[in-house]
Design a protein around this motif. Structure first.
Motif, PDB file in Angstrom:
ATOM      1  N   THR A 182      34.710  24.304 -22.990  1.00 31.68           N
ATOM      2  CA  THR A 182      35.674  23.323 -23.514  1.00 31.68           C
ATOM      3  C   THR A 182      37.099  23.702 -23.141  1.00 31.68           C
ATOM      4  O   THR A 182      37.979  22.842 -23.076  1.00 31.68           O
ATOM      5  CB  THR A 182      35.572  23.196 -25.045  1.00 31.68           C
ATOM      6  N   LEU A 183      37.330  24.999 -22.880  1.00 28.14           N
ATOM      7  CA  LEU A 183      38.654  25.470 -22.477  1.00 28.14           C
ATOM      8  C   LEU A 183      38.821  25.504 -20.968  1.00 28.14           C
ATOM      9  O   LEU A 183      39.909  25.243 -20.457  1.00 28.14           O
ATOM     10  CB  LEU A 183      38.900  26.863 -23.054  1.00 28.14           C
ATOM     11  N   TYR A 204      35.754  12.404 -18.229  1.00 31.12           N
ATOM     12  CA  TYR A 204      36.269  12.773 -19.555  1.00 31.12           C
ATOM     13  C   TYR A 204      35.695  11.890 -20.664  1.00 31.12           C
ATOM     14  O   TYR A 204      35.342  12.384 -21.744  1.00 31.12           O
ATOM     15  CB  TYR A 204      37.792  12.723 -19.550  1.00 31.12           C
ATOM     16  N   GLN A 205      35.591  10.596 -20.433  1.00 33.52           N
ATOM     17  CA  GLN A 205      35.056   9.726 -21.469  1.00 33.52           C
ATOM     18  C   GLN A 205      33.612  10.087 -21.788  1.00 33.52           C
ATOM     19  O   GLN A 205      33.198  10.047 -22.958  1.00 33.52           O
ATOM     20  CB  GLN A 205      35.155   8.261 -21.042  1.00 33.52           C
ATOM     21  N   ARG A 206      32.845  10.444 -20.774  1.00 37.22           N
ATOM     22  CA  ARG A 206      31.460  10.863 -21.018  1.00 37.22           C
ATOM     23  C   ARG A 206      31.416  12.182 -21.769  1.00 37.22           C
ATOM     24  O   ARG A 206      30.600  12.360 -22.682  1.00 37.22           O
ATOM     25  CB  ARG A 206      30.723  10.983 -19.677  1.00 37.22           C
ATOM     26  N   VAL A 207      32.316  13.111 -21.404  1.00 36.04           N
ATOM     27  CA  VAL A 207      32.388  14.392 -22.104  1.00 36.04           C
ATOM     28  C   VAL A 207      32.725  14.176 -23.577  1.00 36.04           C
ATOM     29  O   VAL A 207      32.164  14.828 -24.465  1.00 36.04           O
ATOM     30  CB  VAL A 207      33.440  15.306 -21.443  1.00 36.04           C
ATOM     31  N   ARG A 208      33.608  13.235 -23.852  1.00 35.84           N
ATOM     32  CA  ARG A 208      34.010  12.965 -25.235  1.00 35.84           C
ATOM     33  C   ARG A 208      32.892  12.328 -26.043  1.00 35.84           C
ATOM     34  O   ARG A 208      32.968  12.246 -27.265  1.00 35.84           O
ATOM     35  CB  ARG A 208      35.251  12.081 -25.241  1.00 35.84           C
ATOM     36  N   GLY A 261      38.378  14.770 -28.082  1.00 36.40           N
ATOM     37  CA  GLY A 261      38.793  15.350 -26.821  1.00 36.40           C
ATOM     38  C   GLY A 261      38.364  16.796 -26.697  1.00 36.40           C
ATOM     39  O   GLY A 261      37.683  17.346 -27.569  1.00 36.40           O
ATOM     40  N   THR A 262      38.745  17.426 -25.594  1.00 36.75           N
ATOM     41  CA  THR A 262      38.484  18.848 -25.370  1.00 36.75           C
ATOM     42  C   THR A 262      39.807  19.534 -25.061  1.00 36.75           C
ATOM     43  O   THR A 262      40.799  18.892 -24.717  1.00 36.75           O
ATOM     44  CB  THR A 262      37.525  19.069 -24.187  1.00 36.75           C
ATOM     45  N   TYR A 263      39.798  20.843 -25.163  1.00 39.73           N
ATOM     46  CA  TYR A 263      41.026  21.578 -24.876  1.00 39.73           C
ATOM     47  C   TYR A 263      41.434  21.427 -23.413  1.00 39.73           C
ATOM     48  O   TYR A 263      42.605  21.200 -23.111  1.00 39.73           O
ATOM     49  CB  TYR A 263      40.850  23.057 -25.230  1.00 39.73           C
ATOM     50  N   PHE A 264      40.468  21.534 -22.509  1.00 36.45           N
ATOM     51  CA  PHE A 264      40.825  21.382 -21.103  1.00 36.45           C
ATOM     52  C   PHE A 264      41.309  19.956 -20.833  1.00 36.45           C
ATOM     53  O   PHE A 264      42.221  19.742 -20.031  1.00 36.45           O
ATOM     54  CB  PHE A 264      39.632  21.711 -20.197  1.00 36.45           C
ATOM     55  N   GLY A 265      40.723  18.984 -21.519  1.00 35.42           N
ATOM     56  CA  GLY A 265      41.182  17.610 -21.382  1.00 35.42           C
ATOM     57  C   GLY A 265      42.640  17.458 -21.772  1.00 35.42           C
ATOM     58  O   GLY A 265      43.412  16.742 -21.114  1.00 35.42           O
TER      59      GLY A 265
END
Length: 270
Positions: A71-72, A95-99, A107-111
């Protein structure tokens, strides 16, 4: 107030030192405020120890440490991308799929680092700015070694500062217009990078709250990989990672963790 500052040569030993600093008879709540963990090589850890810790985590239905680290910094994806621009483009596209994965709806930290939400709706790639400024400063004479920030800035402030010789070496995670939960994402507020004139880049990460069993080990690994990536892209050496937590807690099954923390027999999760 219970607090501590510990150091370790790698993630494993730094994490053990931090947990032991919280697990004290005079600290029955196993919590600490303004804690500091400094890791000399945050990309290194003991694979055997991590495997044992993952077994304990699985018994508590926590995701693997590698998932937390991802996630980072998505290390596998980054290894497939020749440039930072390609990494950012691919991550934004997915990103939308990851979310959509459990726990990622905010969201994610890397996002937040490569697609920070701006008021105009356009995402900001903060890492690109950090890498560019570090590379630019390192190539000149009298390089700026740090940005003396207070967490009220916005990533676009770096553009205004460029004409004044300031190095844009901080990357925000917390978005004040939308992150209003008392707990949960994002516990990481921001990352700050310092340019050592010897040719290394160091990092400081500030957490408002850190669960040592559930999140910290994976967070240390992810931050270390992020630091290594930035250093490599900027043509610098990887330096030291320092993690500060406003409030740290040694959560989890403490009686099952203590054999690992004391270096005795391996644990097997039920």
């Amino acid at each position: 107030m219970h607090t501590f500052a510990v150091e370790g040569p790698d993630v494993t030993r730094a994490w053990i030192a931090a947990c032991n600093a919280l697990d004290r008879r005079d600290n029955p709540s196993r919590t600490g405020f303004h804690t500091v963990v400094r890791i000399a090589d945050p990309t290194a850890d003991d694979p055997g120890f991590r495997a044992e810790l993952d077994r304990v985590r699985a018994g508590q239905r926590h995701e693997p440490i590698e998932t937390v680290a991802n996630t980072l910094f998505p290390a596998r994806l980054a290894a497939q991308c020749a440039t930072h621009e390609k990494l950012t483009a691919r991550y934004r596209a997915m990103y939308q799929r990851v979310r959509g994965f459990p726990g990622n709806h905010r969201g994610t930290y890397f996002g937040r680092l490569v697609d920070y939400p701006a008021p105009n709706g356009e995402g900001i790639d903060q890492l690109a700015k950090v890498i560019y400024r570090l590379r630019q400063q390192a190539a000149g004479k009298g390089a700026m070694t740090a940005a003396y920030e207070i967490d009220i800035v916005h990533p676009r402030d770096a553009e205004a500062a460029a004409g004044h010789g300031a190095a844009a070496t901080d990357a925000l995670v917390h978005a004040p217009d939308r992150d209003n939960l008392f707990r949960g994402f994002p516990c990481l507020s921001h990352c700050s990078f310092q340019l050592d004139r010897s040719g290394a880049v160091h990092a400081v990460a500030l957490y408002r709250y850190h669960y040592m069993f559930e999140r910290a080990y994976g967070n240390y690994l992810g931050l270390g990989r992020l630091l290594a990536y930035i250093a490599d892209r900027a043509g610098l050496r990887r330096g030291v990672l320092t993690v500060i937590a406003g409030h740290a807690q040694l959560d989890g099954p403490i009686t099952r963790l203590r054999p690992l923390l004391s270096g005795t027999e391996p644990l097997l999760a039920a």
